[in-house]
Design a protein around this motif. Sequence first.
Motif, PDB file in Angstrom:
ATOM      1  N   ILE A   4      -7.028   5.701  -5.515  1.00 47.54           N
ATOM      2  CA  ILE A   4      -7.070   4.651  -4.283  1.00 47.54           C
ATOM      3  C   ILE A   4      -7.815   3.572  -4.352  1.00 47.54           C
ATOM      4  O   ILE A   4      -7.492   2.398  -3.774  1.00 47.54           O
ATOM      5  CB  ILE A   4      -7.660   5.853  -3.082  1.00 47.54           C
ATOM      6  N   LYS A   5      -8.769   3.548  -5.229  1.00 49.44           N
ATOM      7  CA  LYS A   5      -9.735   2.508  -5.457  1.00 49.44           C
ATOM      8  C   LYS A   5      -8.838   1.336  -6.250  1.00 49.44           C
ATOM      9  O   LYS A   5      -8.898   0.115  -5.948  1.00 49.44           O
ATOM     10  CB  LYS A   5     -10.805   2.660  -6.424  1.00 49.44           C
ATOM     11  N   GLU A   6      -8.029   1.798  -7.060  1.00 48.72           N
ATOM     12  CA  GLU A   6      -7.063   0.822  -7.790  1.00 48.72           C
ATOM     13  C   GLU A   6      -6.077   0.026  -6.906  1.00 48.72           C
ATOM     14  O   GLU A   6      -5.892  -1.171  -6.839  1.00 48.72           O
ATOM     15  CB  GLU A   6      -6.279   1.344  -8.896  1.00 48.72           C
ATOM     16  N   ILE A   7      -5.470   0.910  -5.892  1.00 50.52           N
ATOM     17  CA  ILE A   7      -4.595   0.349  -4.981  1.00 50.52           C
ATOM     18  C   ILE A   7      -5.239  -0.572  -4.131  1.00 50.52           C
ATOM     19  O   ILE A   7      -4.810  -1.716  -3.843  1.00 50.52           O
ATOM     20  CB  ILE A   7      -4.050   1.601  -4.131  1.00 50.52           C
ATOM     21  N   ALA A   8      -6.617  -0.276  -3.532  1.00 51.49           N
ATOM     22  CA  ALA A   8      -7.190  -1.056  -2.670  1.00 51.49           C
ATOM     23  C   ALA A   8      -7.415  -2.541  -3.288  1.00 51.49           C
ATOM     24  O   ALA A   8      -7.381  -3.459  -2.760  1.00 51.49           O
ATOM     25  CB  ALA A   8      -8.658  -0.617  -2.488  1.00 51.49           C
ATOM     26  N   PHE A   9      -7.708  -2.646  -4.884  1.00 51.25           N
ATOM     27  CA  PHE A   9      -7.740  -3.749  -5.445  1.00 51.25           C
ATOM     28  C   PHE A   9      -6.655  -4.574  -5.666  1.00 51.25           C
ATOM     29  O   PHE A   9      -6.603  -5.699  -5.425  1.00 51.25           O
ATOM     30  CB  PHE A   9      -8.308  -3.402  -6.888  1.00 51.25           C
ATOM     31  N   LEU A  10      -5.418  -3.852  -6.037  1.00 52.83           N
ATOM     32  CA  LEU A  10      -4.159  -4.316  -5.854  1.00 52.83           C
ATOM     33  C   LEU A  10      -3.699  -5.086  -4.873  1.00 52.83           C
ATOM     34  O   LEU A  10      -2.771  -5.884  -5.139  1.00 52.83           O
ATOM     35  CB  LEU A  10      -3.228  -3.272  -6.448  1.00 52.83           C
ATOM     36  N   ALA A  35       0.783  -1.082  -0.091  1.00 53.49           N
ATOM     37  CA  ALA A  35       0.196  -0.018   0.021  1.00 53.49           C
ATOM     38  C   ALA A  35       0.965   1.269  -0.122  1.00 53.49           C
ATOM     39  O   ALA A  35       0.526   2.056  -0.749  1.00 53.49           O
ATOM     40  CB  ALA A  35      -0.839  -0.136   1.205  1.00 53.49           C
ATOM     41  N   ARG A  36       1.840   1.333   0.949  1.00 54.92           N
ATOM     42  CA  ARG A  36       2.838   2.390   0.918  1.00 54.92           C
ATOM     43  C   ARG A  36       3.441   2.455  -0.303  1.00 54.92           C
ATOM     44  O   ARG A  36       3.947   3.924  -1.005  1.00 54.92           O
ATOM     45  CB  ARG A  36       3.741   2.172   2.023  1.00 54.92           C
ATOM     46  N   GLU A  37       3.739   1.581  -1.086  1.00 59.53           N
ATOM     47  CA  GLU A  37       4.427   1.622  -2.408  1.00 59.53           C
ATOM     48  C   GLU A  37       3.617   2.118  -3.467  1.00 59.53           C
ATOM     49  O   GLU A  37       4.051   3.150  -4.088  1.00 59.53           O
ATOM     50  CB  GLU A  37       5.277   0.125  -3.008  1.00 59.53           C
ATOM     51  N   TYR A  38       2.476   1.431  -3.340  1.00 59.26           N
ATOM     52  CA  TYR A  38       1.580   1.936  -4.644  1.00 59.26           C
ATOM     53  C   TYR A  38       1.117   3.544  -4.361  1.00 59.26           C
ATOM     54  O   TYR A  38       0.973   4.344  -5.447  1.00 59.26           O
ATOM     55  CB  TYR A  38       0.557   1.344  -4.520  1.00 59.26           C
ATOM     56  N   LEU A  39       0.807   4.004  -2.936  1.00 59.15           N
ATOM     57  CA  LEU A  39       0.594   5.260  -2.726  1.00 59.15           C
ATOM     58  C   LEU A  39       1.660   6.314  -3.315  1.00 59.15           C
ATOM     59  O   LEU A  39       1.454   7.378  -3.385  1.00 59.15           O
ATOM     60  CB  LEU A  39       0.494   5.593  -1.396  1.00 59.15           C
ATOM     61  N   ARG A  40       3.005   5.818  -3.457  1.00 57.18           N
ATOM     62  CA  ARG A  40       3.908   6.579  -3.779  1.00 57.18           C
ATOM     63  C   ARG A  40       3.951   6.892  -5.495  1.00 57.18           C
ATOM     64  O   ARG A  40       4.700   7.902  -5.874  1.00 57.18           O
ATOM     65  CB  ARG A  40       5.192   6.110  -3.451  1.00 57.18           C
ATOM     66  N   ASP A  41       3.055   6.198  -6.006  1.00 58.67           N
ATOM     67  CA  ASP A  41       2.839   6.151  -7.433  1.00 58.67           C
ATOM     68  C   ASP A  41       1.543   7.035  -7.584  1.00 58.67           C
ATOM     69  O   ASP A  41       0.492   6.514  -7.680  1.00 58.67           O
ATOM     70  CB  ASP A  41       2.838   4.823  -8.137  1.00 58.67           C
ATOM     71  N   PRO A  42       1.700   8.480  -8.007  1.00 61.17           N
ATOM     72  CA  PRO A  42       0.596   9.301  -8.236  1.00 61.17           C
ATOM     73  C   PRO A  42      -0.284   8.861  -9.592  1.00 61.17           C
ATOM     74  O   PRO A  42      -1.401   9.341  -9.413  1.00 61.17           O
ATOM     75  CB  PRO A  42       1.195  10.747  -8.549  1.00 61.17           C
ATOM     76  N   PRO A  72      -5.286   7.022   3.540  1.00 62.81           N
ATOM     77  CA  PRO A  72      -4.385   6.825   2.396  1.00 62.81           C
ATOM     78  C   PRO A  72      -4.257   8.042   1.696  1.00 62.81           C
ATOM     79  O   PRO A  72      -2.904   8.368   1.407  1.00 62.81           O
ATOM     80  CB  PRO A  72      -5.105   5.610   1.545  1.00 62.81           C
ATOM     81  N   SER A  73      -5.052   8.898   1.545  1.00 66.85           N
ATOM     82  CA  SER A  73      -5.066  10.198   1.035  1.00 66.85           C
ATOM     83  C   SER A  73      -4.112  11.027   1.533  1.00 66.85           C
ATOM     84  O   SER A  73      -3.298  11.885   1.054  1.00 66.85           O
ATOM     85  CB  SER A  73      -6.160  10.806   0.705  1.00 66.85           C
ATOM     86  N   ALA A  74      -4.249  11.104   2.901  1.00 65.48           N
ATOM     87  CA  ALA A  74      -3.482  12.051   3.727  1.00 65.48           C
ATOM     88  C   ALA A  74      -1.970  11.401   3.824  1.00 65.48           C
ATOM     89  O   ALA A  74      -1.061  12.375   3.428  1.00 65.48           O
ATOM     90  CB  ALA A  74      -3.933  12.147   5.306  1.00 65.48           C
ATOM     91  N   TRP A  75      -1.793  10.221   3.871  1.00 59.78           N
ATOM     92  CA  TRP A  75      -0.368   9.680   3.796  1.00 59.78           C
ATOM     93  C   TRP A  75       0.077  10.015   2.513  1.00 59.78           C
ATOM     94  O   TRP A  75       1.324  10.344   2.417  1.00 59.78           O
ATOM     95  CB  TRP A  75      -0.550   8.283   3.881  1.00 59.78           C
ATOM     96  N   ARG A  76      -0.497   9.952   1.218  1.00 58.85           N
ATOM     97  CA  ARG A  76      -0.047  10.166  -0.052  1.00 58.85           C
ATOM     98  C   ARG A  76       0.457  11.668  -0.020  1.00 58.85           C
ATOM     99  O   ARG A  76       1.365  12.006  -0.685  1.00 58.85           O
ATOM    100  CB  ARG A  76      -0.994   9.812  -1.030  1.00 58.85           C
ATOM    101  N   ASN A  77      -0.551  12.499   0.318  1.00 55.96           N
ATOM    102  CA  ASN A  77      -0.213  13.920   0.010  1.00 55.96           C
ATOM    103  C   ASN A  77       0.705  14.297   1.078  1.00 55.96           C
ATOM    104  O   ASN A  77       1.778  15.215   0.487  1.00 55.96           O
ATOM    105  CB  ASN A  77      -1.300  14.745   0.723  1.00 55.96           C
ATOM    106  N   GLU A  78       1.352  13.834   2.155  1.00 48.52           N
ATOM    107  CA  GLU A  78       2.290  14.063   2.857  1.00 48.52           C
ATOM    108  C   GLU A  78       3.512  13.727   2.214  1.00 48.52           C
ATOM    109  O   GLU A  78       4.638  14.476   2.279  1.00 48.52           O
ATOM    110  CB  GLU A  78       2.131  13.581   4.271  1.00 48.52           C
ATOM    111  N   HIS A  79       3.717  12.230   1.764  1.00 50.15           N
ATOM    112  CA  HIS A  79       4.813  11.710   1.231  1.00 50.15           C
ATOM    113  C   HIS A  79       5.031  12.203  -0.233  1.00 50.15           C
ATOM    114  O   HIS A  79       6.332  12.380  -0.389  1.00 50.15           O
ATOM    115  CB  HIS A  79       4.830  10.349   1.376  1.00 50.15           C
ATOM    116  N   LEU A  80       4.086  12.530  -0.949  1.00 54.69           N
ATOM    117  CA  LEU A  80       4.536  12.999  -2.369  1.00 54.69           C
ATOM    118  C   LEU A  80       4.922  14.518  -2.129  1.00 54.69           C
ATOM    119  O   LEU A  80       5.821  14.932  -2.930  1.00 54.69           O
ATOM    120  CB  LEU A  80       2.955  13.124  -2.986  1.00 54.69           C
ATOM    121  N   GLY A  81       4.382  15.198  -1.174  1.00 57.69           N
ATOM    122  CA  GLY A  81       4.743  16.558  -0.919  1.00 57.69           C
ATOM    123  C   GLY A  81       6.258  16.510  -0.388  1.00 57.69           C
ATOM    124  O   GLY A  81       6.948  17.277  -1.129  1.00 57.69           O
TER     125      GLY A  81
END
Length: 338
Positions: A298-304, A287-294, A325-334
Amino acid sequence: MKSQPSKRIKVEPGFWAGLRQLGIAAHDVARRAQLPLTIITETVVTTAQYFAIWQAYSDLIGDTAEGIIKLATAFDTAKYPPTVLATYHSRDYRDALNRMVRYKQLCPPESLRITEEGEYCTIKLEWLNTEQPGPPMLVGITLAFLLELGRRGTGQPLTAELVEFSHAMGDVQALENYFGCCIRVGATCNRLTLHRSDLDLPFTSYNEELLEILTPVLDRSLNEHQHSHSFTEMVKWIIKRSLTGGNPNIQAVAKELGMSDRTLQRRLTDKNTSFKQLLTRAKHEQAREYLRDPSLDIKEIAFLIGYEDQNSFYRAFRLWEGVTPSAWRNEHLGSNSN
């Protein structure tokens, strides 16, 4: 997904002998690959060197399809290494394929995953290091040899149902003539689909006495190989590649490792963990790895990572990270962009 495969790959003498049969000199391959001529006598090479050798063969032969067919059909059975001999002398085609999948673990960088469902059997080729996929020639040879193995073992002109390649493979018509089926290029994966009924065909090359000698030796080597890497990491890696669209069960993972589910659970207990814990850890890491891919929503990551609905993924991720997941992504992509 990240993994830590062996960086050393064994090159069997039979490979160079096969090239000689095609009129291709080993030193020409080495020069084309921009490797020292001593590489010809090396028993093991790095992944980069291994891929360079295959790409050099592809360049020298000209057409990828032609190179696949020529080498697959010309390779002398007598030159098979022990891991392949154990498949060639199996009881039937199914036994041979299962042995091939099992012992492929001893021969990185590619791995094979077999699935039987309905009328078909699919064998998917995957790379242990997805950041460095192998050249198309190696992909084609690997899948062609799986069919060639069945043809030689059964003595029958078997055909595939479908072959899928992710990259261009040269003369598609030549490949369709060889495999006896439709070739799909530009697919999402590299996969061979066989007729499941063919798997029951006995091998005329079956040699029980030889298998009694080879199997314990290969199993011991595989056991040592598995222990030389973190066993829990290996289990987790198998779980990760099986997550898409659902949760892999312990029986399926144990089968891929060549052991019973009870043995697998016992070994995990000895490592102070469990299959359920590794499944959760694998989902969290993926999940962490996929969230780093913009590019992934989120729905696709859940399935993956095996969740049927997005809400279940949100609940699980909040337990892992304390945020959505959205908050984590925003923080780490930022932070990555700073």
